[in-house]
Design an enzyme around this catalytic site. Structure first.
Site, PDB file in Angstrom:
ATOM      1  CB  CYS A 115      -0.927  -0.064   1.209  1.00  0.00           C
ATOM      2  SG  CYS A 115      -0.106  -0.144   2.792  1.00  0.00           S
ATOM      3  CG  HIS A 122      -3.973   0.723   4.663  1.00  0.00           C
ATOM      4  ND1 HIS A 122      -3.531  -0.258   3.936  1.00  0.00           N
ATOM      5  CD2 HIS A 122      -5.122   1.371   4.203  1.00  0.00           C
ATOM      6  CE1 HIS A 122      -4.248   0.083   2.747  1.00  0.00           C
ATOM      7  NE2 HIS A 122      -5.009   0.612   2.845  1.00  0.00           N
TER       8      HIS A 122
END
Length: 950
Positions: free
Chosen positions: A335, A885
Site C-alpha cells: 500500500c 496502512h
C-alpha cells in the site's frame, strides 16, 4: 531401515535424494530457459508439504532432534516424515471446470503467486508428476516482456476475450495468449463460429464501439492494446458484395476513428514473474540471467512491448471520458507503493510527459541512473493507470524492477511512502537527465555580490549538470545562510531541493532519562528524567541531573553512553550539543569524587555465561551483561585485591536480596532482619536507611563470607584473578588511568541480587502513543514551514568549514525559500527514526487545500505576484507502525472532484474527508491564473515547451 526412509519406496528414492534430484533438474532448467518454454502451476499447499518431506533432515537438525530424538514431539516427527499424496490442483480452479483435461480449465481470478501456487519448469513438473501423479495439469508458456526481448515472464492468465458475431448475434468467450497475432485470433474466431476466413473482419470493439479495424495479421494482441475481458466484434461480410474490407474501413472512418487514433495505453494482461525453484527449493531467479543467482525476491520482469511512437493528443479520450480512476492491486504490504505511485501518476506534468514519447530523453549511459529501466517501468505503469476502464492494475512488474535497483524495497515488508517517493524522483531524474556529459563547475564565493546574481549562477550551474522533467517540475531552490559562532563569518549558498521535510515537533525543551549510579552503597541505580533545552549542551544536562540526584559536596557526575553492555564513550565535553545524543541512546551517570588526587577509574564489567550461538551445541562463553559500575580510587594509596572486593560489595549492597543477607551471616540474622524488615524484598534493602555504618557492616560481612569472582585486566591485557587469597593481599600496580575489572557472575549468585536497573537501562526518550487529546490541538502547516526555516545550530555530523577560522565549526543555519517549483512536495515528518525502530507522531496538521500562500517565506519574490499553491494529491498513513496502512487522496482536475485511492478500491470523497488528519506527503501545484492548463492531457498553455521549464 528407518520409517522415514522407506515411505518413499514408490519412487525408489529417499526424501533427501528427491530433493537433490529436483535441485539438479532446476539448475539445468534455469541455464536453458527461453521464450516459449512451458511451465506448470502446482498448488502451494502440496508444494509446501513436499518441501517439508524432503527437507525433514534439515528441519530435524535445526530443531535439535538429530542428536536427541526424545526431545522431538511425536506430532512433529509424523508431519516431517509423511510423504505427500498425489498432486491435487483443484483448489486453483473453478469447480465447474475441474476436469483432468487441460481444455476449458479456468483458474480462480485472485490467485497469488507464492501464496496460492508455485510455477515449475517442465522437467521439474514431469519428474514430480511421474512420482506422485494427480492433476489437473495446468501448463503455461514463458513469454518475453521487454523491448529487448531478453526478459521472460509466465503468462499465468491468458487474455479472456468475448467474441460477438454480427449480424448473427452469436457470442462466446475464449482464452488466447497476448503474444498471439491478430491473424491467429481471426483464424480461431472463424473456426469457432464456422465462418469463411475471407468473409470476416474483426474489430477492436471496446465499449461496444468500433475503435479500430484489426487487419494487421502479423501484429500481436499485446501490441494492439487488447485488454482482459475485452469484446471483439466478428463482422461477417455478406457474399463479399454488400460489404467488403473497404466497407469495413469506411465504417471506421464514419465512426470518427481510424487505427492510428487508437489508444496506445499499455494494458496489463495477468501474468506472473518467473519463479524457479532453486537450491533451497523455495527461491527465485532473476529473469535477466537465469541461474546467475538465487534470492527470495520475485524475478525482476515487467512488460514493455510498446508502440514506438505515441501520437500526442490523438492518444487522449478515444474510448471513454472517465480516465484516471484505475486502482492498484495490493501484492502484500505494498500500500505504501500504491499510494506514492497514484500521487505521482496524477501529477499533471508527469502524466502528460510519460504518455507522450518520453523515451527519446532516456539517458542510457548515465552511471548515476538505472540504464533507463526505472523510467520505462514507471512510464508503462502510468500508461496502464491512465488507460480506459477501471480494472485494477497489478504493479508487480514495476515492483520487481524497483527491487532490482533499490533492494531496500524488496520483499513484502512494510516501507515508507516518502522514502519511496524520494528514491523515485531521484531515480527518474537520473534516467531522464538530458545532460549526457556533466561538466565540472567550480563554485564561486559570493564576495558581496547581490543575492539575485549569486542565486542565478548557482541555478545555472545546477541546470548544466541536471536537466530533466523532474527538475522542470519538482525542483526549487533555497537560500542557506551559515554564521560561524567564533568569528561571525557569514556564508551564503543557494541549493536545490526536491521536496521539503517539515518537522511536527517544535518544543523548546527536551526530556531525557538517565540512570544515576552511586558508589557508596546508599541507593540502587535510579532512573532520573530531567528537562533540558532542546538546543542545549552537556553542561545543561549535568546541572539538571545534579540538582535532582542529591549530589554531595566533593562529588561530580560522569556521564557515559552504554552500548552492548559496555561503556561506548564518556561524555566529558561540557559544550557538546545535546542534539548529538539520540533518543534511543542509553546513558548512565556515575557519582564520583572530584577531590581525589591522581585518580584512577575502575570499570566493573558484569559478565555471565551464555552460549556463543543459538545452537545448543555451541560453546559456553562469558559475555557482558547489564550496566557497568564506575568508581575512582587514588593512585597514591596502596590498593590490594581485597580493597577491590570491598568496593564491589559496597556498590552491589543496595541490590542484595534479604535471603542472601540471611545466608551470608546467620550470626547477624536477627539484627539484619530488624534493620530491613520494612524494606521491599524485591527492591533494594538499604533505601529506608542511609546509615554509612550499616552499609559498611553489609559490605564487610559480604566480603568476609562471599568472595566475588573478579578479574583485573591490566594494561597489557592480561587477567589477574582477584578472588584468590594471594591476590587479595598483594598490592596492585596502578599504571593506567583506567582499569577494567570483570565480574563473572555464577548463575546461582546472579538471582540473589535485584538487578532490574542493571539489565533494563532505559532509552534517553521512550516514545509512547500520542494522547488522543493531541488530535484536538491542530498544528498549522504554516507553523511547520516556520519551524523548518528558522535558524538552528548544525549537528556535529553537518559541521561546516569556516574559511576565515580555517577550522570545522558547528555553525548556526537559516533557510529561506528562493525559487519555487511548479509542484511543491511537502513531507510531514511523522516518523522519528532510531537504530532499533521508528515512532509515529499522530499530530493533527491543519493544511490548506486552496490558496496555500508562501509569499512570506520567499526571500526573493515579486511583491505584485502572490506565491499561491493548490493541493491536488496527498499520501495518507493510518494506524500505528505495526499495523499501518497507506492510501492516497487525488483530485481529478477535469471533474474538480476528490477521490480516495485505497489500493484497488476507489471512491469519491469531499474536501472535509481530505483533511482527515492522516496526511503524510502533500502535493501542491502552483496557481498561475485562469489561462493555465485546466485538465492535464486536455489543454496546456505552451505545447512547445516542457512543463515547468523556466
Amino acid at each position: 531401515m528407518e520409517e522415514g526412509a522407506v515411505v518413499g519406496s514408490r519412487t525408489g528414492l529417499r526424501p533427501e535424494e528427491e530433493r537433490i534430484l529436483i535441485r539438479d533438474i532446476t539448475v539445468s532448467s534455469e541455464a536453458q530457459c527461453k521464450e516459449g518454454d512451458t511451465f506448470y502451476l502446482i498448488t502451494h499447499r502440496w508444494w509446501q508439504h513436499w518441501l517439508d518431506y524432503v527437507n525433514q533432515d534439515t528441519i530435524s537438525t535445526t530443531n535439535g532432534c538429530a542428536s536427541n530424538a526424545s526431545h522431538c514431539s511425536d506430532s512433529t516427527a509424523l508431519i516431517v516424515s509423511k510423504r505427500p499424496p498425489i498432486i491435487d490442483n483443484t483448489d486453483l480452479i473453478y469447480e465447474a471446470s475441474s476436469d483432468v483435461s487441460n481444455a476449458g480449465v479456468e483458474l480462480h481470478e485472485t490467485l497469488v503467486e507464492g501464496q496460492d501456487y508455485i510455477l515449475l519448469p517442465q522437467d521439474v513438473w514431469t519428474q514430480l508428476h511421474g512420482w506422485y501423479g494427480g492433476g489437473p495439469i495446468l501448463s503455461r508458456k514463458a513469454i518475453s516482456t521487454n523491448i529487448s526481448q531478453s526478459e521472460l515472464a509466465i503468462e499465468v492468465y491468458q487474455l479472456r476475450l468475448q467474441l460477438l458475431v454480427e449480424p448473427k448475434g452469436d457470442h462466446t468467450i475464449i482464452r488466447i495468449s497476448k503474444k498471439e497475432t491478430i491473424g491467429e485470433l481471426h483464424k480461431k474466431a472463424c473456426e469457432i463460429f464456422d465462418l469463411i476466413l475471407d468473409q470476416v473482419c474483426i474489430w477492436d470493439y471496446y465499449g461496444h464501439q468500433k475503435h479500430s479495424l484489426m487487419d494487421n495479421m502479423e501484429k500481436t494482441l499485446d501490441d494492439s492494446n487488447i485488454q482482459m475481458d475485452q469484446e471483439i466484434l466478428v463482422e461477417v461480410i455478406c457474399d463479399g458484395n454488400d460489404m467488403s474490407f473497404d466497407g469495413c474501413t469506411g465504417s471506421a472512418q464514419e465512426n470518427g476513428y481510424d487505427e492510428r487514433e487508437s489508444t496506445s495505453v499499455l494494458l496489463e494482461s495477468s501474468k506472473s514473474s518467473l519463479p524457479i525453484a532453486g537450491v533451497s527449493l523455495t527461491s527465485r531467479t532473476n529473469s535477466r540471467n537465469f541461474g546467475s543467482e538465487l534470492s527470495q525476491n520475485h524475478s525482476v520482469t515487467y512488460p514493455s512491448n510498446e508502440v514506438d511512437a505515441f501520437q500526442g493528443n490523438n492518444y487522449i479520450a478515444t474510448r471513454s471520458a472517465s480516465v484516471g480512476l484505475t486502482g492498484l492491486l495490493n501484492l502484500g504490504n505494498t500500500c505504501f507503493m500504491n499510494s506514492a505511485i497514484q500521487c505521482l501518476v496524477h501529477t499533471p506534468e508527469f502524466a502528460r510527459y510519460f504518455r507522450e514519447d518520453y523515451r527519446q530523453e532516456i539517458n542510457w549511459q548515465n552511471p548515476l541512473g538505472m540504464v533507463g529501466e526505472l523510467a520505462l517501468a514507471f512510464g508503462e505503469l502510468l500508461r496502464k493507470l491512465w488507460g480506459f476502464g477501471r480494472t485494477p492494475v497489478s504493479p508487480r512488474p514495476f515492483k520487481t524492477k524497483l527491487a532490482r535497483f533499490a533492494p531496500q524495497f524488496s520483499g513484502y515488508n512494510q516501507h515508507d511512502s516518502q522514502e519511496l517517493l524520494a528514491f523515485l524522483l531521484d531515480g527518474l531524474h537520473e534516467d531522464l537527465n538530458r545532460v549526457k556529459h556533466k561538466p565540472y563547475i567550480k563554485t564561486k564565493d559570493a564576495d558581496g555580490r547581490p543575492d539575485e546574481e549569486v542565486a542565478d549562477e548557482y541555478w545555472q550551474n545546477h541546470i548544466a549538470r541536471n536537466d530533466s522533467i523532474i527538475v522542470d517540475v519538482c525542483q526549487g531552490q533555497y537560500k542557506s545562510t551559515l554564521v560561524c559562532p567564533v568569528c561571525g563569518k557569514v556564508s551564503v549558498t543557494f541549493d536545490p531541493f526536491m521536496y521539503l521535510s517539515l518537522p511536527l515537533q517544535f518544543a523548546i525543551a527536551r526530556s531525557m532519562t538517565i540512570t544515576v549510579f552511586t558508589n557508596d552503597g546508599c541507593v540502587p541505580p535510579t532512573p532520573c528524567t530531567v528537562s533540558v533545552p532542546k538546543n542545549g549542551r552537556l553542561k545543561d544536562l549535568i546541572q539538571a541531573l545534579s540538582s535532582i540526584s542529591s549530589l554531595k559536596v566533593g562529588e561530580k557526575l560522569l556521564i557515559a553512553e552504554i552500548r552492548g553492555n559496555v561503556i561506548h564513550r564518556f561524555l566529558e565535553d561540557p559544550l557538546m550539543l545535546l542534539s548529538t545524543i539520540k533518543d534511543d541512546d542509553h546513558l548512565a551517570a556515575y557519582k564520583i569524587s572530584n577531590v581525589l588526587k591522581n585518580p584512577v577509574s575502575l570499570q566493573f564489567i558484569h559478565r555471565r555465561e551464555e552460549r556463543e550461538f543459538s545452537s545448543v551445541k555451541s560453546p559456553i562463553v562469558w559475555k557482558p551483561h547489564g550496566t557497568p559500575f564506575v568508581t575512582q580510587i587514588s593512585r597514591d594509596d596502596p590498593v590490594t585485591g581485597s580493597d577491590i572486593q570491598k568496593i564491589a560489595h559496597t556498590m552491589l549492597s543496595p541490590m542484595l536480596r534479604l535471603e542472601k543477607l540471611q545466608a551470608i551471616s546467620q550470626k547477624s540474622k536477627d539484627s539484619l532482619v530488624q534493620d530491613f524488615s520494612n524494606a521491599d524484598n524485591s527492591m533494594n534493602l538499604s533505601t529506608s536507611s542511609t546509615s554509612q555504618d550499616q552499609n559498611t557492616s553489609i559490605s564487610s560481612i559480604s566480603s568476609a563470607d562471599f568472595i566475588l569472582p573478579l578479574q583485573l585486566v591490566d594494561e597489557n591485557g592480561a587477567c589477574i584473578d582477584l578472588s584468590t587469597e594471594e591476590a587479595q593481599t598483594t598490592k596492585l600496580s596502578l599504571l593506567s588511568t583506567s582499569l577494567i575489572i570483570r565480574l563473572n557472575w555464577p548463575s546461582k549468585d546472579y538471582d540473589e541480587y535485584n538487578i532490574y536497573h542493571l539489565e533494563n537501562l532505559p532509552e534517553v526518550l521512550k516514545y509512547a502513543s500520542a494522547p488522543k487529546k493531541s488530535r484536538n490541538e491542530p498544528l498549522s502547516l504554516y507553523a511547520c514551514m516556520e519551524a523548518f526555516l528558522r535558524e538552528e545550530p548544525l549537528v556535529p555530523e553537518d559541521m561546516w568549514y569556516c574559511p576565515q577560522c580555517k577550522e570545522q565549526r558547528q555553525a548556526s543555519k537559516k533557510l529561506d525559500l528562493w525559487r519555487l517549483p511548479e509542484v511543491l512536495v511537502i513531507h510531514l515528518k511523522r516518523f522519528s527514526y532510531s537504530r532499533s525502530n521508528k515512532h509515529k507522531l499522530e499530530t493533527f496538521v491543519n493544511f490548506p487545500i486552496h490558496d496555500f500562500d508562501l509569499s512570506n517565506y520567499v526571500a526573493h519574490k515579486d511583491k505584485s505576484q502572490p506565491q499561491l499553491y493548490e493541493l491536488y494529491a496527498l499520501s495518507n498513513h493510518y494506524g500505528s507502525m505495526a499495523s499501518g496502512h497507506y492510501t492516497a487522496h487525488i483530485k481529478l482536475l477535469d471533474e474538480n472532484r476528490w477521490y480516495n485511492f485505497d489500493d484497488s478500491h476507489i471512491s469519491p470523497i469531499n474536501e472535509e474527508e481530505v483533511k482527515s488528519g492522516a496526511a503524510y506527503v502533500l502535493f501542491y501545484r502552483r496557481v498561475k491564473g485562469q489561462d493555465t492548463y485546466v485538465n492535464y492531457g486536455q489543454s496546456y498553455p505552451d505545447h512547445n515547451s516542457h512543463p515547468g521549464r523556466r
